[in-house]
Every structure is written in C-alpha cells, then in structure tokens.
Design an enzyme around this catalytic site. Sequence first.
Site, short mmCIF file in Angstrom:
data_model
loop_
_atom_site.label_atom_id
_atom_site.label_comp_id
_atom_site.label_asym_id
_atom_site.label_seq_id
_atom_site.Cartn_x
_atom_site.Cartn_y
_atom_site.Cartn_z
N ASP A 130 -2.43 10.37 3.35
CA ASP A 130 -3.82 9.98 3.56
C ASP A 130 -4.53 11.02 4.42
O ASP A 130 -4.45 10.99 5.65
CB ASP A 130 -3.88 8.60 4.23
CG ASP A 130 -5.32 8.13 4.46
OD1 ASP A 130 -6.25 8.76 3.90
OD2 ASP A 130 -5.51 7.14 5.19
N GLU B 236 -9.23 3.73 2.23
CA GLU B 236 -8.75 3.82 0.85
C GLU B 236 -7.70 2.76 0.50
O GLU B 236 -7.57 2.37 -0.65
CB GLU B 236 -8.20 5.22 0.57
CG GLU B 236 -6.75 5.48 1.00
CD GLU B 236 -6.51 5.35 2.49
OE1 GLU B 236 -7.47 5.48 3.28
OE2 GLU B 236 -5.35 5.11 2.89
N ARG C 198 -7.45 -0.40 1.09
CA ARG C 198 -7.98 -1.65 0.54
C ARG C 198 -8.40 -1.48 -0.92
O ARG C 198 -8.34 -2.42 -1.70
CB ARG C 198 -9.15 -2.14 1.42
CG ARG C 198 -10.32 -1.21 1.48
CD ARG C 198 -11.21 -1.47 2.69
NE ARG C 198 -10.64 -0.95 3.93
CZ ARG C 198 -11.19 -1.07 5.14
NH1 ARG C 198 -12.33 -1.72 5.28
NH2 ARG C 198 -10.61 -0.57 6.19
N ASP D 71 -11.97 7.26 3.66
CA ASP D 71 -10.75 7.05 4.45
C ASP D 71 -10.37 5.57 4.51
O ASP D 71 -9.28 5.23 4.98
CB ASP D 71 -10.96 7.62 5.87
CG ASP D 71 -9.66 7.81 6.61
OD1 ASP D 71 -8.59 7.72 5.98
OD2 ASP D 71 -9.72 8.06 7.83
N ASP E 232 1.85 6.62 5.34
CA ASP E 232 0.85 5.63 4.93
C ASP E 232 1.31 4.87 3.68
O ASP E 232 0.55 4.08 3.12
CB ASP E 232 -0.49 6.34 4.69
CG ASP E 232 -1.69 5.43 4.93
OD1 ASP E 232 -1.51 4.38 5.59
OD2 ASP E 232 -2.78 5.77 4.45
N LYS F 63 0.86 -1.19 0.00
CA LYS F 63 0.00 0.00 0.00
C LYS F 63 0.89 1.23 0.00
O LYS F 63 1.68 1.43 0.92
CB LYS F 63 -0.91 0.00 1.24
CG LYS F 63 -1.62 1.35 1.48
CD LYS F 63 -2.53 1.34 2.71
CE LYS F 63 -3.05 2.74 3.04
NZ LYS F 63 -3.93 2.77 4.23
N LYS G 235 -9.88 13.24 7.85
CA LYS G 235 -9.38 12.91 9.19
C LYS G 235 -9.31 14.18 10.05
O LYS G 235 -9.16 15.27 9.51
CB LYS G 235 -7.96 12.32 9.08
CG LYS G 235 -7.89 10.92 8.52
CD LYS G 235 -6.45 10.41 8.52
CE LYS G 235 -6.33 9.02 7.92
NZ LYS G 235 -7.02 7.98 8.71
N1 BES Z 1 -4.02 4.78 6.87
C1 BES Z 1 -5.13 4.55 7.70
C2 BES Z 1 -4.86 3.56 8.83
C3 BES Z 1 -3.89 4.04 9.89
C4 BES Z 1 -4.37 4.66 11.02
C5 BES Z 1 -2.56 3.78 9.77
C6 BES Z 1 -3.51 5.06 12.00
C7 BES Z 1 -1.69 4.19 10.77
C8 BES Z 1 -2.16 4.82 11.88
C9 BES Z 1 -6.28 3.97 6.86
O1 BES Z 1 -6.33 4.38 5.56
C10 BES Z 1 -7.55 4.38 7.52
O2 BES Z 1 -7.81 5.56 7.52
N2 BES Z 1 -8.30 3.43 8.05
C11 BES Z 1 -9.51 3.73 8.70
C12 BES Z 1 -10.53 2.73 8.25
C13 BES Z 1 -11.93 3.07 8.65
C14 BES Z 1 -12.41 4.31 7.93
C15 BES Z 1 -12.83 1.90 8.35
C16 BES Z 1 -9.26 3.60 10.20
O3 BES Z 1 -8.51 2.75 10.62
O4 BES Z 1 -9.80 4.43 10.94
ZN ZN Z 2 -4.59 4.97 4.73
MN MN Z 3 -7.42 6.18 5.34
#
Ligand code: BES
Ligand code: ZN
Ligand code: MN
Length: 500
Positions: free
Chosen positions: A267, A346, A348, A344, A285, A262, A274
């Site tokens: 992000d 994204e 996947r 967010d 990210d 990824k 966010k």
């Molecule tokens: N890049 C983030 C995940 C992340 C969070 C990595 C904190 C490192 C530290 C990912 O893209 C994300 O935003 N995931 C969301 C998913 C949710 C919207 C279902 C998350 O984990 O909040």
């Molecule tokens: Zn992300």
């Molecule tokens: Mn995200």
Amino acid sequence: MKIAFVEPTRFTSGNVAVMVAADRKLLPAAAALDKQTKGALRRAMAASRFAGKKGQLLSVMAPAGTRIDRITLVGVGKAGELDDLAAEALGGSLVVDANGAAQKSVVLVIDAPPGGKMSAGKLAVRSALGAKLRSYRFDRYRTKEKPDAKPTVTSLSIAVKGAAAVQRRYVPLAKAAEAVFYTRDLVSEPANVLHPESLAAKCRELSKLGLKVEVLGEAAMKKLGMGALLGVGQGSARESQLVVMSWMNGPKNQKPVAFVGKGVCFDTGGISLKPAAGMEDMKWDMGGAAAVIGAMHLLASRKARTNVVGIVGLVENMPSGTAQRPGDVVTSMSGQTIEVINTDAEGRLVLADALWYVQKNFNPQAIVDLATLTGAIIIALGHEYAGLFANDDELASRLAAAGERTGEKVWRLPLGPNYDKEINSDIADMKNVGSGRGAGSITAAQFLERFIIGKTPWAHLDIAAMAWTNRDQPTGPKGATAFGVRLLNRLVVDHFETAD
Ligand code: BES
Ligand code: ZN
Ligand code: MN
C-alpha cells in the site's frame, strides 16, 4: 524446533527445567534435583531475586553432584495463577532463555502446581505450544549469518506422566502453530516476492489440504462489476486477484461462516501517496488476508466439522499513469457508487466487493472480516486490542470471548447513523473517507456496513495495530504475529463446529 513428550524419569544430563511455585516452593522434580545437588537450587534461589513468581526464570550452571549442564528454575507463581496463556508464555520464555544460553536441547519437567486449575497434561500442551510459537524465525533471506550464531534450540522434550496421551492432545495445537507459521511467513515476505499473483498461487497450493480454491482474475471481476476492488489495483503492473477458499466438511444444510480478508500486498497510498518514512511497513497490509488464509489452512488440516468460506481480495495499491485519481467515481459490484476522495483509503474498496461477492454466492450465516484498515485504530487502542465493529451483539461477544481465550484480544467500538452520514458524497452514493477528521476507524467500518445485505450478522476486525509487532512477544519474536488465525479458529471451535 522439535517437540516431544516423554515420561518423566530421573534426568541426569543436559538442560533440565523444573518448576518452582511462589515463595520458593520447590515442586517435586525441583525438590529431587535440589536433593541430588546437595541444596544447590535453594542456595541459588537464596542468592538471587528468584522467588518462584509466575514467569521468573533462574539458571544454575553445572551443579555439583550431577552431570546436568544447566538447571533452569521456572516460576509458576501462586496457586491458580497459571492459565492457558500464562503456560504458553512460560514455554516461550524457556525458548528465549535456552537460545540466549546457546543450548541445543531442553527438557521441561512438568509438575502441575497444587491447588491450580491446570492439569499436568494441559500445562504440558500449552507450554509446548507457547515454546513452539516463540521459536519462529523468518530467515529465508539471511545468507551471511553463521549457522551457529542462530538461536539454537532444536529440540524440546516435555516430561509428563501419560506422555503418549498428552502427545495426542497436542496434535491440534501443533496444527495451529503450523498455520500461524504459515501466516507469519506470508506477512513477512516482501512485496516484490509476494504480490497478488504469487499470493493467489500460494492459496491454490492449499487445495492439497482438501480446500476448494477458486481464483478470479481481473477479467472475471470486471464481468461481475467489481469496480471498487479493480480501481485500487488499476495502477499496478500486477493483476488483482480474488481468491475464494471453501471448506465444507460440516452438515449439508448448515450455511457457511464467511471470513473475508484485506489483501493489499503493498500500500503506497496510490496517488494520495504515503510519506517515505516507514512505508516499507506497508508490505504487511495483507495481514488480514494472511490471517484468513492461515485460518483456512488450520480448519482444513485439522479436518474441522464445519462449513467455512474464506475470501481474500488481493491488490497492489500503486501510483502510476493508470492509477485511479482522487475524485474518481467507481461502481461497486453491489451497484452502489463510490467517490474516491483519498486513494489511500483503499482497503475498504477492496472489502466492499469481496463482502458483496461472498454474500451473493454463499449466503453466509455470519461474516467476519479482518483488515489492517486504519492508522486511527492504533491511536485509539494501541497494540493491545484489535478494533471490533459489529451489527450483531452475539457475534461481537463471541469474538470478544475467543479473543480473551487465545490472547488475540478485540475491543468493540460503536457504529451508528450519525457516523454513517459522514461518508455521504455530494455526487455519488458514498465517499471513501469521512468528512470530519474524527473517528476514522468508525467511518471506515460504516463504509463496510453499507455492503452488508439485510441483517446478516457481521463483524469487522481492524487489525492495523496487531498484524505486526516491533517488540518480541511471549509467544513470538518481533515481526509478523499472525493475529487472527487462532481467534477465528477458536470462534469456529466454540460456536460453528459440530462434534463428531
Ligand atoms: N493500510 C492503511 C492503514 C494502516 C496504517 C495500517 C498504519 C497499518 C499501519 C490504510 O490503507 C490507510 O492508508 N488508511 C488511511 C485511511 C485514511 C486515508 C482515511 C489511514 O489510516 O491513514
Ligand atoms: Zn491499506
Ligand atoms: Mn491505504
């Protein structure tokens, strides 16, 4: 920091580190120095808590009877306590200690602890590796710091019998350290410098190592129908990129292993924006992509006898007038449609198309993807283990074993049809987040599994908690860790590489 292996002689000046086993048992080099300094080392031990425990250090300054500036006693613990990882930590702690004392050079005299499982040579190369890894700094953007305020160890000599042979054994480890540094640099770079196009350009440079590097831009991806990946990048001023790096130096008939990363260069969350606090962290990210790139760097630089393809989806997830909206439906390269409930989630979407592409074009014998995919994995496992998900027990246990050996540990979590149901959509084949609030890392993995064709062995590593650390570690300063580089390399060495 330069590392050299030298034959042990009598060290009479500079900084000398010598080993002491549990219960203050001086190993030969330490015993010799103690004698030369008329018992200064024993007196220093008696006047301190230092007992030769694994990981303990004690410095003795300018002892009389010698011109040595500083003798550092290094605890190696009880018989058998020292293993590869402990030896790496030992090397790392020596660098921290010397930096703290503003020392420029250090000699570490190796004495294999009696009754242990480590030979002097092994102890030498592992402590060298740990020292090297710990010496990393990302200081490209510091213009004001005085050079002499910087940590200063510039040279580490490791004194060990048969130094020339040990030096040869160290070569592949030095290459691993170089690849780790490469990945740490990529992850540390801010997103105004490292964006999809500039990261793809960095990948292109790796062709000098003999990797075949192919870059697909948006037009090419559009033709292939990669609507999932392209949807994530459509709000960005930067063009999304898919980079395919292949290293085919194994048997002609051996199907490649695929590593998929990824690479979200930043992000913001997109329209599902966010919160501001901590958002700067999202420059890393792309840690999964950087680990894949580093692993490819390492395989090529050590000319591994294997076939591996590394593929990274590079995008920037931005909110803008052209950004994708919650509720949009996109069609992935697989033909499956996805309702984007939360922009967010994204990573996947990027991986969905990258996974499909690598299976269609390379027919891999196994796939491992790495992604900073979910915040939920940090809640589940903290910063000790990456999350491991797999459709194949053998691949899962191989990764777990490689994790234990390299210290890049992974812990398996379940997959199953009841989790899979959570991502069914009312209007498309699936949605990009689960219905309930629970098991966010698992539903993310279920989403990825929908893009695995047939029974292809596949494992997903959620490295959200591991790509970056806020605390100094035994083998690295706080910041980018390069988690995954050594793990993937170990997996290849142990299971996918043919002997010459
Ligand atoms: N890049 C983030 C995940 C992340 C969070 C990595 C904190 C490192 C530290 C990912 O893209 C994300 O935003 N995931 C969301 C998913 C949710 C919207 C279902 C998350 O984990 O909040
Ligand atoms: Zn992300
Ligand atoms: Mn995200």
